[in-house]
Design an enzyme around this catalytic site. Structure first.
Site, PDB file in Angstrom:
ATOM      1  N   SER A  25       0.875  -1.209  -0.168  1.00 51.55           N
ATOM      2  CA  SER A  25      -0.015   0.087   0.039  1.00 51.55           C
ATOM      3  C   SER A  25       1.028   1.191  -0.050  1.00 51.55           C
ATOM      4  CB  SER A  25      -0.877  -0.099   1.291  1.00 51.55           C
ATOM      5  OG  SER A  25      -0.273  -0.185   2.429  1.00 51.55           O
ATOM      6  N   ASP A  49      -4.107   7.443   8.306  1.00 50.39           N
ATOM      7  CA  ASP A  49      -5.056   6.553   8.997  1.00 50.39           C
ATOM      8  C   ASP A  49      -3.816   5.909   9.866  1.00 50.39           C
ATOM      9  OD1 ASP A  49      -3.675   4.650   7.486  1.00 50.39           O
ATOM     10  OD2 ASP A  49      -5.452   4.302   6.240  1.00 50.39           O
ATOM     11  N   HIS A  66      -0.654   4.465   7.180  1.00 51.05           N
ATOM     12  CA  HIS A  66      -0.439   5.351   6.104  1.00 51.05           C
ATOM     13  C   HIS A  66      -0.174   6.671   6.254  1.00 51.05           C
ATOM     14  CE1 HIS A  66      -2.842   1.474   4.840  1.00 51.05           C
ATOM     15  NE2 HIS A  66      -1.572   1.665   4.112  1.00 51.05           N
TER      16      HIS A  66
END
Ligand SMILES: *[C@@H]1O[C@H](CO)[C@@H](O)[C@H](O)[C@H]1NC(C)=O
Ligand SMILES: *[C@@H]1O[C@H](CO)[C@@H](O)[C@H](O)[C@H]1NC(C)=O
Ligand SMILES: *[C@@H]1O[C@H](CO)[C@@H](O)[C@H](O)[C@H]1NC(C)=O
Length: 351
Positions: free
Chosen positions: A46, A326, A329
């Site tokens: 990610s 979050d 990230h």
């Protein structure tokens, strides 16, 4: 099943190359000594994914992800741009299309492709998404199909991110603290095999990220009301990074022109997190360990809704003033600050 955590995009299709808002200056900061990559191939999770995960499964496709850029959820695990976008900007090329959209036409593949899937690791992480070896297989398949030629690969750079999903899987499977060093060494050994596989395809230079200070991720710092990093977790990241440096030295020893380079995001995260406000104004994160998007109920995540469609999270007023988006990230502002810290070291890709 939903992908949260270090998981991990598409509007490039809808808004072809709006690296909007900020000027893209191509040849400003470097002189090209020989290698001038025009393609970027991306492998990992990610921290690099720009939309490969399926809409139905990934929290990155939910509001409020993408709120800063492109203004709606678009598959990136952030409020906006991620590391891949900034590296592409540095190279003066468009951010490579997610592999998922490879059929949009040959012209779209000229700048390379992004094979990164949020939530993945070098080993399987239990989410049925392609591990790194499988991601590399996708490139090998395209080479076999003559989508990319030997010449294309010679003018290519690869970015590889391994941001800790293997370790998350190890821990959830009940892996012990005592067994961790040995598991770290297995992860780095597999990384070395994967880095070599990428180079063996003909990609000229391979850039691999260090593991970020995982103890400073909000999912850890929440225990101290976002005041303190977990130093024991950061030590594990340091160990991973030491082994990675050794592995890269060995790989370079066996190739002629230092094909493998480390992109030290561990140091860059630390620099940014420790610089609340520097004189150049590059960093402006007053509560650097606190995320912008916070779940309001245990078991919920940024983007979760209850059975009545009510939000189970809150979003800060100014994502641009927060480092973390979050629990794991960075925000676009966070990635931009990390990129600015790394920019001078990126010149090494041209040597
Ligand atoms: C990656 O996934 C493939 C396909 O599922 C599997 O065969 C392979 O063993 C996996 N590789 C690693 C290193 O876990
Ligand atoms: C830090 O992480 C370790 C696991 O490495 C855990 O055992 C410990 O409880 C954590 N400490 C704090 C203060 O959160
Ligand atoms: C690099 O190669 C030399 C000669 O082949 C060898 O002596 C040395 O141990 C190698 N270093 C590493 C870190 O692999």
């Amino acid at each position: 099943m939903e992908f949260h955590g270090l998981l991990s995009y598409t509007f490039f299709l809808l808004f072809p190359f709006a690296i909007a808002g900020e000027a893209v200056s191509v040849n400003e900061h470097h002189t090209y000594v020989g290698f001038r990559p025009t393609k970027l191939f991306v492998f990992g999770d990610s921290y690099a994914d720009t939309g490969n995960n399926p809409k139905s499964l990934a929290s990155s496709w939910k509001t409020p992800y993408g709120v800063t850029f492109p203004g709606k959820p678009a598959g990136r695990y952030s409020d906006g741009r991620v590391l891949t976008d900034y590296l592409a900007r540095f190279m003066g090329i468009k951010s490579p299309l997610p592999y998922k959209f490879r059929n949009y036409g040959p012209g779209k593949l000229r700048g390379g492709l992004n094979f990164a899937y949020g939530g993945t690791g070098v080993f399987d992480t239990g989410n049925l998404q392609p591990n790194m070896t499988t991601q590399i297989g996708f490139l090998q398949g395209l080479i076999k199909d003559k989508v990319y030629t030997k010449r294309d690969l010679e003018s290519s750079l690869a970015l590889v991110t391994v941001s800790g999903n293997d370790y998350g899987t190890y821990t959830s499977a009940g892996g012990s603290d005592q067994g961790l060093p040995s598991f770290i060494s297995q992860v780095v050994n597999q990384m070395a095999k994967d880095l070599k596989l990428i180079h063996d395809t003909g990609v000229r230079r391979v850039l691999v990220t260090t593991l970020q200070p995982v103890g400073c991720l909000p999912r850890e710092t929440v225990l101290s009301s976002y005041q303190q990093c977990n130093e024991s977790r950061n030590s594990a990241a340091t160990f991973h990074n030491q082994l990675l440096h050794q592995a890269v030295t060995t790989l370079n020893n066996n190739t002629k022109d230092s094909s493998f380079l480390i992109l030290d995001i561990f140091s860059a995260f630390n620099t940014v997190l420790n610089t609340k406000r520097d004189t150049t104004g590059n960093s402006k994160f007053d509560t650097p360990l606190k995320p912008c998007c916070v779940a309001t109920r245990s078991g919920a995540n940024c983007g979760s809704l209850d059975e009545n469609g009510k939000e189970l999270y809150t979003v800060c007023n100014e994502p641009g003033s927060m480092f973390f988006w979050d629990t794991v990230h960075p925000t676009q502002a966070g990635w931009r600050a990390v990129y600015l810290t790394l920019r001078s070291s990126l010149n090494r890709i041209y040597n």
